[in-house]
Every structure is written in structure tokens, then in C-alpha cells.
Motif scaffolding. Sequence first.
Motif, PDB file in Angstrom:
ATOM      1  N   GLN A 109       1.207   5.083   0.634  1.00 42.71           N
ATOM      2  CA  GLN A 109       0.437   6.022   1.438  1.00 42.71           C
ATOM      3  C   GLN A 109       1.085   7.396   1.479  1.00 42.71           C
ATOM      4  O   GLN A 109       2.311   7.508   1.415  1.00 42.71           O
TER       5      GLN A 109
ATOM      6  N   GLU B 161       0.865  -1.181   0.000  1.00 44.48           N
ATOM      7  CA  GLU B 161       0.000   0.000   0.000  1.00 44.48           C
ATOM      8  C   GLU B 161       0.899   1.228   0.000  1.00 44.48           C
ATOM      9  O   GLU B 161       1.733   1.386   0.889  1.00 44.48           O
TER      10      GLU B 161
ATOM     11  N   SER C  86       5.164   3.241   2.810  1.00 42.66           N
ATOM     12  CA  SER C  86       4.413   2.093   2.307  1.00 42.66           C
ATOM     13  C   SER C  86       4.154   1.121   3.448  1.00 42.66           C
ATOM     14  O   SER C  86       4.862   1.139   4.464  1.00 42.66           O
TER      15      SER C  86
ATOM     16  N   THR D 149      -2.321   0.636  -4.506  1.00 39.98           N
ATOM     17  CA  THR D 149      -2.086  -0.684  -3.935  1.00 39.98           C
ATOM     18  C   THR D 149      -1.656  -1.626  -5.056  1.00 39.98           C
ATOM     19  O   THR D 149      -2.162  -1.534  -6.172  1.00 39.98           O
TER      20      THR D 149
ATOM     21  N   TRP E  23      -2.731   8.803   7.660  1.00 42.51           N
ATOM     22  CA  TRP E  23      -2.223   8.387   6.353  1.00 42.51           C
ATOM     23  C   TRP E  23      -3.379   7.963   5.459  1.00 42.51           C
ATOM     24  O   TRP E  23      -4.377   7.429   5.920  1.00 42.51           O
ATOM     25  N   ARG E  24      -3.205   8.203   4.152  1.00 34.91           N
ATOM     26  CA  ARG E  24      -4.204   7.851   3.144  1.00 34.91           C
ATOM     27  C   ARG E  24      -3.540   6.961   2.099  1.00 34.91           C
ATOM     28  O   ARG E  24      -2.482   7.294   1.567  1.00 34.91           O
ATOM     29  N   THR E  25      -4.155   5.824   1.797  1.00 32.55           N
ATOM     30  CA  THR E  25      -3.640   4.936   0.762  1.00 32.55           C
ATOM     31  C   THR E  25      -4.034   5.471  -0.598  1.00 32.55           C
ATOM     32  O   THR E  25      -5.221   5.734  -0.845  1.00 32.55           O
TER      33      THR E  25
ATOM     34  N   TRP F 199       5.667  10.354   2.086  1.00 31.92           N
ATOM     35  CA  TRP F 199       5.240   9.048   1.599  1.00 31.92           C
ATOM     36  C   TRP F 199       5.751   7.949   2.522  1.00 31.92           C
ATOM     37  O   TRP F 199       6.798   8.087   3.148  1.00 31.92           O
TER      38      TRP F 199
END
Length: 160
Positions: A88, A86, A132, A101, A96-98, A130
Motif C-alpha cells: 500500500q 497487500e 504492507s 497484492t 491508503w491505496r493498495t 509505503w
Amino acid sequence: MRARPVASRVLCVALATVLSWSVPAWASDGDQPSVTTTSTRETGVGVFFTAGDRVHISSTPPITASAHGWWIDPDGGSAKAKVTVELQVEKSGGGWRTVATGSKTVKQGGGSSRRANARKTCVGGAQTKWRSRVDVDIIGEADTPEKLVTPTQVLACGAG
């Protein structure tokens, strides 16, 4: 879970420590710098490591933020796992926002054919934080909720 001798656990922790500071050539996308991060879990296949590189700008067009995830079985087993990455970005109010994916079912070991990738095309050049999250689900084994979170990177790559 399969029991492991204490010496084996110590060896696995030592391996994780070494991997955390290594920079394998196959962990990066082209010439982008990469630092591998690992976490240790134990399942029916024994102890294994979840690994991922830091989010980086991909060397292949278009300009994208990219991250990879893979897993390592120190016993060299033949199991496969579904690896999910993911990508993010940090939200302005925190959290955090994804934004992307990617997943792939692979054997252990990493390398370009044994890893999952998530990519997000940059929207402008805004300085953006950023990270992950990498999840490894061994096929045929009960899953646990742990996910590896890679270190935060600030990139001139907006997520839109």
C-alpha cells in the motif's frame, strides 16, 4: 478454540516481542535491511503469529517495492495457511491505496519458500510512503478480520 495455559500465552507474547525486534536473514530480499513485525492470534490450531518485513526496494531488477508475509506456529504444527500481502501507498488526501497484492499457501516458518510476496515496479523516484498488510488464513479454520500492518517506510519509489 483450544484452551492454552497462561504460561503458554506468556511465552507466546514474549516470543512475539523478541521477533518484533529481530532481523532474521531470511526476512529480507537480498541485502535489504528488514525488521520483522508480528501480531498474535488464536484459532483452532492454537496461538500463531502473523509476520511481515518492512516494505523495501528489492535487490533483483527491475526496481520494485517489495514486502513479504509469513506465519509462525510456536507449536510447530503441520497446518497450512493462505498468506496474503497487500502493498500500500499513502494517498495524498490521507488513507491508503493498495497497489499490489500477492498470496501463497504455505506451511508456517517463513524463509524464501514459506512466505508470500507482493511487488510493485517503481514509477520514478518520488519519495513515497509505503506499508504492507499481511493476512493469514489457516486452511480449514474460521477466519478473523485481523491483519498485520507493517511500519510505514518512505522510499524513493513512486507507485504511479
